[in-house]
Design an enzyme around this catalytic site. Structure first.
Site, PDB file in Angstrom:
ATOM      1  CG  MET A 195     -35.318  80.626  53.686  1.00 34.00           C
ATOM      2  SD  MET A 195     -36.973  81.092  53.336  1.00 34.00           S
ATOM      3  CE  MET A 195     -37.001  82.885  54.015  1.00 34.00           C
ATOM      4  CG  HIS A 234     -36.070  82.052  57.976  1.00 37.06           C
ATOM      5  ND1 HIS A 234     -37.231  81.620  57.399  1.00 37.06           N
ATOM      6  CD2 HIS A 234     -35.571  81.054  57.718  1.00 37.06           C
ATOM      7  CE1 HIS A 234     -37.464  80.670  56.812  1.00 37.06           C
ATOM      8  NE2 HIS A 234     -36.314  79.983  57.213  1.00 37.06           N
ATOM      9  CG  ASP A 269     -38.782  85.410  55.750  1.00 40.46           C
ATOM     10  OD1 ASP A 269     -38.593  84.275  56.255  1.00 40.46           O
ATOM     11  OD2 ASP A 269     -40.107  85.987  55.829  1.00 40.46           O
ATOM     12  N   GLY A 274     -46.611  86.477  58.205  1.00 39.07           N
ATOM     13  CA  GLY A 274     -46.358  87.556  56.863  1.00 39.07           C
ATOM     14  C   GLY A 274     -47.586  87.981  56.386  1.00 39.07           C
ATOM     15  CB  SER A 289     -42.790  87.499  57.729  1.00 34.12           C
ATOM     16  OG  SER A 289     -41.830  87.459  56.679  1.00 34.12           O
ATOM     17  N   GLY A 299     -48.139  80.170  56.391  1.00 27.47           N
ATOM     18  CA  GLY A 299     -49.493  79.801  56.777  1.00 27.47           C
ATOM     19  C   GLY A 299     -50.156  80.047  58.039  1.00 27.47           C
ATOM     20  CG  MET A 348     -36.306  84.487  50.627  1.00 26.89           C
ATOM     21  SD  MET A 348     -37.490  84.493  49.590  1.00 26.89           S
ATOM     22  CE  MET A 348     -38.834  84.125  50.979  1.00 26.89           C
ATOM     23  CG  HIS A 377     -39.440  85.787  60.510  1.00 23.36           C
ATOM     24  ND1 HIS A 377     -38.873  84.961  61.124  1.00 23.36           N
ATOM     25  CD2 HIS A 377     -39.919  85.341  59.242  1.00 23.36           C
ATOM     26  CE1 HIS A 377     -38.708  83.748  60.379  1.00 23.36           C
ATOM     27  NE2 HIS A 377     -38.931  84.046  59.079  1.00 23.36           N
ATOM     28  CG  ASP A 421     -41.686  81.116  58.489  1.00 19.59           C
ATOM     29  OD1 ASP A 421     -42.427  81.821  58.339  1.00 19.59           O
ATOM     30  OD2 ASP A 421     -40.297  81.420  58.245  1.00 19.59           O
ATOM     31  CG  MET A 435     -39.153  75.925  57.242  1.00 22.56           C
ATOM     32  SD  MET A 435     -39.292  77.881  57.371  1.00 22.56           S
ATOM     33  CE  MET A 435     -40.805  78.264  56.113  1.00 22.56           C
TER      34      MET A 435
HETATM   35  C1  DX5 Z   1     -41.463  81.620  53.572  1.00 24.16           C
HETATM   36  C2  DX5 Z   1     -40.737  82.668  54.645  1.00 24.16           C
HETATM   37  C3  DX5 Z   1     -41.890  83.062  55.555  1.00 24.16           C
HETATM   38  C4  DX5 Z   1     -42.996  83.835  55.054  1.00 24.16           C
HETATM   39  C5  DX5 Z   1     -44.362  83.475  55.721  1.00 24.16           C
HETATM   40  O1  DX5 Z   1     -40.647  81.105  52.836  1.00 24.16           O
HETATM   41  O2  DX5 Z   1     -40.134  81.820  55.384  1.00 24.16           O
HETATM   42  O3  DX5 Z   1     -41.443  83.845  56.779  1.00 24.16           O
HETATM   43  O4  DX5 Z   1     -42.926  85.416  55.057  1.00 24.16           O
HETATM   44  O5  DX5 Z   1     -45.459  84.033  55.078  1.00 24.16           O
HETATM   45  P1  DX5 Z   1     -46.736  83.765  55.212  1.00 24.16           P
HETATM   46  O6  DX5 Z   1     -47.270  84.120  56.677  1.00 24.16           O
HETATM   47  O7  DX5 Z   1     -47.902  84.647  54.426  1.00 24.16           O
HETATM   48  O8  DX5 Z   1     -46.769  82.228  54.921  1.00 24.16           O
HETATM   49 ZN    ZN Z   2     -39.377  82.691  57.308  1.00 26.69          ZN
END
Ligand code: DX5
Ligand code: ZN
Length: 217
Positions: free
Chosen positions: A67, A65, A34, A196, A7, A176, A36, A32, A174, A136
């Protein structure tokens, strides 16, 4: 072996091309991205212009992705920018079927996304039309959060539905994800792992991609 989707949320934005080339050459299949909107999730990230800028510099699958509240407003723009997969949250629109249809009409792979608090039953009616389900494994909004192990049983449930209903979609996780948390998710049926901070906060991102792959051999 699981496919890895770094990510760019945790990449170095000033040297983004360098980071993307690193993970591309390092064996990641998917990138990936993201999106937002400051509403569905508190943070703001980036828009279709970023997808358009990234498209010519890599052949990796661009996995967008969203959001975003009412994602229908931006689906065409992300498709035109060069997305290969577009994911919409079932929680972000009262018209998930229409949103997925819009993605498919653009010739882009359609993905439905569920938050940790959302059951698989909420997306059951649309599973026949998706190419990928994103489960998620943290509450969306930020990188660097802790993997929620209770989400793994939803992966197993989806994997079971693939078999019993004769469905065919990838299951992506996605949030952690690292070389430990990926193991149970992979065993439950996950086929794509977003990572990420685990990848980009490392001195050697390529070794982290390899570690995820080695853990799921
Ligand atoms: C969180 C995002 C993830 C994020 C993951 O809202 O959708 O894609 O980048 O980050 P890590 O891998 O650090 O949890
Ligand atoms: Zn994501």
């Amino acid at each position: 072996m699981i496919k890895v989707a770094p990510s760019i949320l945790s990449a170095d934005y000033v040297n983004l091309q360098k980071d993307i080339e690193k993970v591309d050459q390092g064996g990641a299949e998917v990138l990936h991205i993201d999106i937002m909107d400051g509403q569905f999730v508190p943070a703001l990230s980036y828009g279709p212009g970023w997808v358009k800028a990234i498209r010519p510099i890599t052949k990796m699958i661009l996995d967008v992705h969203m959001m975003v509240e009412q994602p229908e407003r931006f689906i065409d723009q992300f498709a035109d920018a060069g997305a290969d997969i577009i994911g919409v949250h079932v929680e972000a629109t009262p018209h998930i079927h229409r949103a997925l249809q819009m993605i498919k009409n653009k010739g882009v792979k359609a993905e439905v996304v569920i938050n940790p608090g959302t059951p698989v039953s909420a997306i059951k009616p649309v599973l026949y039309m998706v190419d990928q389900v994103l489960v998620m494994t943290v509450n969306p909004g930020f990188g660097g959060q802790k993997f929620l192990p209770e989400t793994v049983k939803k992966i197993a449930e989806l994997d079971e539905l693939k078999k019993t209903e004769g469905l065919n979609f990838d299951i992506e996780i996605d949030g952690g994800v690292n070389d430990h948390t990926v193991v149970g998710a992979y065993q439950a049926g996950a086929t794509v792992a977003v990572a990420g901070s685990y990848v980009f906060d490392a001195d050697d991102p390529v070794s982290r991609i390899k570690a995820i792959k080695d853990a799921t051999k």
